[in-house]
Design a protein around this motif. Structure first.
Motif, short mmCIF file in Angstrom:
data_model
loop_
_atom_site.label_atom_id
_atom_site.label_comp_id
_atom_site.label_asym_id
_atom_site.label_seq_id
_atom_site.Cartn_x
_atom_site.Cartn_y
_atom_site.Cartn_z
N ARG A 231 0.81 -1.21 0.00
CA ARG A 231 0.00 0.00 0.00
C ARG A 231 0.85 1.27 0.00
O ARG A 231 0.49 2.26 -0.64
CB ARG A 231 -0.92 -0.01 1.23
N ALA A 232 1.96 1.24 0.72
CA ALA A 232 2.76 2.46 0.88
C ALA A 232 3.78 2.66 -0.24
O ALA A 232 4.10 3.81 -0.56
CB ALA A 232 3.49 2.43 2.22
N PHE A 233 4.27 1.58 -0.82
CA PHE A 233 5.39 1.72 -1.75
C PHE A 233 5.14 1.14 -3.15
O PHE A 233 5.61 1.69 -4.14
CB PHE A 233 6.65 1.08 -1.15
N VAL A 234 4.41 0.03 -3.24
CA VAL A 234 4.16 -0.58 -4.55
C VAL A 234 2.98 0.10 -5.25
O VAL A 234 3.10 0.54 -6.40
CB VAL A 234 3.90 -2.09 -4.41
N TYR A 235 1.87 0.22 -4.56
CA TYR A 235 0.67 0.82 -5.15
C TYR A 235 0.92 2.22 -5.70
O TYR A 235 0.52 2.52 -6.84
CB TYR A 235 -0.45 0.82 -4.11
N PRO A 236 1.59 3.12 -4.96
CA PRO A 236 1.82 4.47 -5.52
C PRO A 236 2.65 4.45 -6.80
O PRO A 236 2.41 5.26 -7.71
CB PRO A 236 2.56 5.20 -4.40
N LEU A 237 3.61 3.55 -6.90
CA LEU A 237 4.43 3.48 -8.11
C LEU A 237 3.62 3.02 -9.32
O LEU A 237 3.97 3.34 -10.46
CB LEU A 237 5.61 2.54 -7.89
N LEU A 238 2.56 2.28 -9.08
CA LEU A 238 1.73 1.77 -10.16
C LEU A 238 0.62 2.73 -10.56
O LEU A 238 -0.04 2.53 -11.58
CB LEU A 238 1.11 0.43 -9.75
N MET A 239 0.41 3.77 -9.76
CA MET A 239 -0.65 4.74 -10.04
C MET A 239 -0.36 5.50 -11.33
O MET A 239 0.79 5.74 -11.69
CB MET A 239 -0.79 5.75 -8.89
N ARG A 240 -1.42 5.92 -12.00
CA ARG A 240 -1.26 6.78 -13.16
C ARG A 240 -0.80 8.16 -12.70
O ARG A 240 -1.32 8.69 -11.71
CB ARG A 240 -2.58 6.92 -13.91
N PRO A 241 0.15 8.76 -13.39
CA PRO A 241 0.61 10.10 -12.99
C PRO A 241 -0.45 11.15 -13.30
O PRO A 241 -1.33 10.95 -14.14
CB PRO A 241 1.86 10.30 -13.86
N GLY A 242 -0.35 12.27 -12.59
CA GLY A 242 -1.22 13.40 -12.90
C GLY A 242 -2.25 13.73 -11.84
O GLY A 242 -2.63 14.89 -11.68
N SER A 243 -2.75 12.74 -11.11
CA SER A 243 -3.77 13.02 -10.11
C SER A 243 -3.13 13.64 -8.87
O SER A 243 -1.94 13.45 -8.59
CB SER A 243 -4.51 11.74 -9.74
N ARG A 244 -3.94 14.39 -8.12
CA ARG A 244 -3.45 15.09 -6.95
C ARG A 244 -4.42 14.88 -5.79
O ARG A 244 -5.56 14.43 -5.98
CB ARG A 244 -3.30 16.59 -7.24
N MET A 245 -3.96 15.18 -4.59
CA MET A 245 -4.81 15.09 -3.41
C MET A 245 -4.46 16.22 -2.44
O MET A 245 -3.32 16.69 -2.42
CB MET A 245 -4.70 13.73 -2.72
N PRO A 246 -5.43 16.67 -1.64
CA PRO A 246 -5.17 17.75 -0.70
C PRO A 246 -4.15 17.35 0.37
O PRO A 246 -4.16 16.21 0.86
CB PRO A 246 -6.54 18.03 -0.09
#
Length: 251
Positions: free
Chosen positions: A90-105
């Motif tokens: 959840r902390a290290f693998v999932y973020p690397l697989l995310m599509r770039p461009g989205s943001r969060m507050p």
């Protein structure tokens, strides 16, 4: 068994946060992912946000675990491995697989990070200090049932994440209806899987900390799953009518 006073207080805080969270989410859609919107302050890359807010669940858990008297016990090490199976993903693998461009507050990141510090502390301290499990716990029906539920939930969670990532071709935007796997029955099997995981953890640890985490997870994800289901049905006229939000044939 020392530290029960402060420990019990922290577990009570987590139960209280579950109540606050479910009440808040009945009125407000958490502003990230498909519900991202202005008015929530500065934002960061979603990839960075996920790493920052989820990594305390690894780092704090390990630090607290290493301070416990039972840190070298077999059961404690097995439970540590279970925890890390989820949170390294959840902390290290999932973020690397995310599509770039989205943001969060930044606000969402800070609140999630604070919760993860609290949650990792109470769960690690139970596992490595207070629990004091005999090796025979690994054959106890509560542990066995909990472990099966935990890893089944993790498998559903990870596969559902993969299905969602593959919905769009590179460079494509917008949303599509997901199909396959547990999406045959529910709109948010990633959330169903995660709730199952932490219910399994509560059983496997047989602890107040595990129960608090399972309750909080449900308080956080059930309203979001219901929102997702309503969003799909409103956006897609051909959305499968027999699909439920979270629990096949029920919810």
């Amino acid at each position: 068994m020392g530290g029960i006073g402060w420990y019990g207080g922290l577990v009570a805080v987590e139960f209280g946060l579950a109540v606050v969270t479910v009440v808040a989410l009945l009125w407000i859609k958490a502003p990230y992912g498909r519900y991202q919107r202005v008015g929530w302050g500065p934002t960061v890359s979603a990839r960075v946000g996920w790493v920052v807010m989820e990594s305390p669940a690894v780092l704090v858990f390990v630090a607290v675990f290493l301070a416990g008297a039972h840190r070298t016990d077999l059961v404690a090490l097995v439970l540590l491995a279970m925890w890390l199976c989820h949170y390294v993903y959840r902390a290290f693998v999932y973020p690397l697989l995310m599509r770039p461009g989205s943001r969060m507050p930044v606000l969402v990141v800070a609140l999630a990070m604070a919760f993860n510090v609290l949650n990792a502390t109470v769960n690690a301290w139970w596992v490595a200090e207070i629990g004091g499990y005999a090796d025979s716990w690994l054959t106890d029906p509560r542990f066995l049932a909990g472990a099966v539920l935990f890893f089944a939930g993790l498998a559903v969670h990870a596969r559902s994440d993969r299905t969602l990532r593959r919905l769009r071709a590179p460079g494509e935007t917008g949303y599509r209806i997901p199909y396959g796997g547990a999406f045959r029955w529910v709109s948010s099997p990633n959330y169903s899987g995660e709730i199952a995981q932490w219910c399994g953890w509560a059983l496997a640890t047989w602890s107040p900390a595990g129960l608090a985490f399972a309750v909080y997870t449900a308080a956080n994800l059930v309203p979001r799953a219901i929102d997702h289901h309503a969003w799909y049905r409103e956006r897609f006229p051909d959305y499968p009518a027999d699909r439920r939000a979270l629990v096949p044939h029920l919810l």
